[in-house]
Design an enzyme around this catalytic site. Structure first.
Site, PDB file in Angstrom:
ATOM      1  N   LYS A  85       0.585  -1.178   0.092  1.00 50.61           N
ATOM      2  CA  LYS A  85       0.106   0.070   0.133  1.00 50.61           C
ATOM      3  C   LYS A  85       0.749   1.663   0.182  1.00 50.61           C
ATOM      4  O   LYS A  85       0.064   2.171  -0.976  1.00 50.61           O
ATOM      5  CB  LYS A  85      -1.350   0.054   1.387  1.00 50.61           C
ATOM      6  N   GLU A 107      -9.249   6.833   3.327  1.00 55.43           N
ATOM      7  CA  GLU A 107     -10.746   6.233   3.819  1.00 55.43           C
ATOM      8  C   GLU A 107      -9.600   4.453   4.098  1.00 55.43           C
ATOM      9  O   GLU A 107      -8.976   4.744   3.832  1.00 55.43           O
ATOM     10  CB  GLU A 107     -11.450   5.908   2.922  1.00 55.43           C
ATOM     11  N   SER A 373       1.030  -9.842  -0.497  1.00 60.83           N
ATOM     12  CA  SER A 373       1.627  -8.207  -0.714  1.00 60.83           C
ATOM     13  C   SER A 373       1.077  -7.396   0.472  1.00 60.83           C
ATOM     14  O   SER A 373       1.854  -6.533   0.294  1.00 60.83           O
ATOM     15  CB  SER A 373      -0.025  -7.861  -1.580  1.00 60.83           C
TER      16      SER A 373
HETATM   17  C1  LIG Z   1      -4.751  -3.521   1.665  1.00 63.88           C
HETATM   18  C2  LIG Z   1      -4.412  -5.221   1.245  1.00 63.88           C
HETATM   19  C3  LIG Z   1      -4.895  -5.631   0.435  1.00 63.88           C
HETATM   20  C4  LIG Z   1      -6.311  -5.706  -0.237  1.00 63.88           C
HETATM   21  O1  LIG Z   1      -6.176  -4.692  -0.980  1.00 63.88           O
HETATM   22  P1  LIG Z   1      -6.246  -4.369  -2.912  1.00 63.88           P
HETATM   23  O2  LIG Z   1      -6.172  -3.288  -3.353  1.00 63.88           O
HETATM   24  O3  LIG Z   1      -6.411  -5.646  -4.007  1.00 63.88           O
HETATM   25  O4  LIG Z   1      -4.442  -4.698  -2.906  1.00 63.88           O
HETATM   26  C5  LIG Z   1      -3.937  -7.330  -0.294  1.00 63.88           C
HETATM   27  N1  LIG Z   1      -3.050  -7.987   0.825  1.00 63.88           N
HETATM   28  C6  LIG Z   1      -2.521  -6.708   1.767  1.00 63.88           C
HETATM   29  C7  LIG Z   1      -1.377  -6.924   2.899  1.00 63.88           C
HETATM   30  C8  LIG Z   1      -3.303  -5.640   2.466  1.00 63.88           C
HETATM   31  O5  LIG Z   1      -2.943  -4.606   2.977  1.00 63.88           O
END
Ligand SMILES: *Cc1c(COP(=O)(O)O)cnc(C)c1O
Length: 393
Positions: A85, A107, A373
């Protein structure tokens, strides 16, 4: 119709007249400022020196042996603040600063995007208001505290279910009210154009690095897998490979208690075309078009819409989307922790859980890249209390 605002049939700008001025100003600034060499150099410097990029493309040998295929992990969990993010929050906040804005607003659901935005605002010296549902603020006290510690102001929203959907509506309203001085940092590839395009571009560093790292290692990927909430980490990694039809792109949604039960957030699996938060996309809705409540163990995937570019990739079949359940996700989180010593975020564990379905049915040895992610530190309470005694028992 503004063609460039669409991905096939999806996207657009479904917003009140009063917000038109702001999205046009943003579109112009995005094209003029964010595409300039000076901006890109400054952002790349921060991504390298502050965020810690490039993140490794790690060959997970133990997991590869377990599944009988070559598995590589894109380590977004190693970024400063622990997830992908920050790539986007830093990009948008830097753009806000260059546009002369004094304040950014955001948000947040679980607080991850709020923390990333508060971090970028602290670094770049802007004020920051984060809109958060009251229920989420209670559930995620630690992240609320983190944002305050970083100098942000947390605005708790008491409407409706008091979660992400209401917080987003309140943030849009606040933006419209103070449109001259405020920049709205959206946390995923959602919202009215140009947000889905801009957020994808800021996250495309994930895919661009992955492509270069594969080349450097002299390997070709057959599959790329990412979890999908709003869809920003998935678009970030997919974007570099869209033209290479030999590569299968797979998005994994939150199946909650089961995609065939009322308790899931599997938007592309179960949704229909509709409008939410300024965009036309696929939405979880009832037969009257009312947006359905969502359920997932992972707060980051708990969203009833999805980025419009994903709706288009789904409809045109360039990418395939599947749902995995909370149980499958927890098992995958445990497996990666014990095989590789890497504790993934429960969002990312959804992408890993799909390996369990994919690997046994592949007829030739394949190379699979999974986008990790984020890291799991934030989720230890959830994992510890999940069906207590079961996963370690
Ligand atoms: C917020 C988040 C997501 C989901 O958001 P996307 O916009 O779909 O990438 C996925 N993995 C993590 C670690 C997050 O913090």
């Amino acid at each position: 119709m503004n063609k460039k605002a669409y991905f096939g049939d999806f996207g657009g700008q479904f917003i009140p007249e009063t917000a038109m001025f702001a999205v046009e100003e943003l579109e112009n600034a995005y094209k003029k400022i964010a595409k300039s060499k000076e901006f890109k150099d400054e952002l790349n410097y921060l991504l390298k020196e502050y965020v810690g990029r490039p993140t490794p493309l790690y060959h997970a040998k133990n997991l590869s042996k377990y599944y009988g295929h070559e598995i590589y992990l894109k380590r977004e969990d190693l970024n400063h603040t622990g997830a992908h993010k920050i790539n986007n929050a830093l990009g948008q906040t830097l753009l806000a600063k260059k546009m002369g804005k004094k304040k950014v607003i955001a948000e947040t659901g679980a607080g991850q995007h709020g923390v990333a935005t508060a971090t970028a605002a602290a670094l770049l010296g802007l004020e920051c208001d984060v809109y958060m549902g009251e229920v989420d603020a209670k559930r995620q006290e630690l992240n609320k505290f983190r944002m305050k510690l970083l100098g942000a102001n947390v605005v708790e929203i008491k409407d409706g279910l008091k979660t992400l959907k209401e917080a987003t509506t309140a943030a849009i309203q606040a933006w419209v009210n103070e449109i001259e001085s405020v920049f709205y940092v959206i946390g995923s590839v959602v919202g009215p154009y140009p947000y889905p395009t801009m957020v994808r571009d800021f996250q495309s560093i994930i895919g661009n690095e992955t492509k270069a790292q594969l080349k450097e290692k002299g390997i070709n990927a057959d599959y790329i897998i990412a979890c999908v909430g709003g869809g920003s980490n998935a678009m970030g990694i997919f974007s570099a490979f869209l033209d290479d039809k030999n590569i299968n792109l797979i998005g994994v949604e939150a199946g909650g208690l089961g995609a065939n039960t009322p308790y899931n957030a599997a938007t592309l699996t179960n949704g229909k075309e509709g409008i939410i938060h300024g965009m036309k996309t696929i939405v979880l809705q009832d037969k009257f078009g009312r947006i359905l409540p969502v359920h997932s163990i992972s707060a980051g995937l708990d969203y009833p819409g999805v980025g419009p570019e994903h709706s288009n990739l789904f409809k045109t079949k360039r990418a395939n989307y599947y749902a995995v359940t909370d149980d499958e996700c927890i098992n995958a989180l445990k497996l990666l922790s014990q095989k590789e010593g890497i504790i993934p975020a429960i969002e990312s564990a959804h992408a890993l859980a799909y390996l369990e379905k994919l690997c046994p049915k592949l007829d030739k040895k394949s190379t699979i890249v999974v986008n990790v992610s984020g890291r799991g530190d934030k989720d230890m309470d959830t994992v510890m209390n999940y069906k207590k005694g079961r996963i370690y028992g």
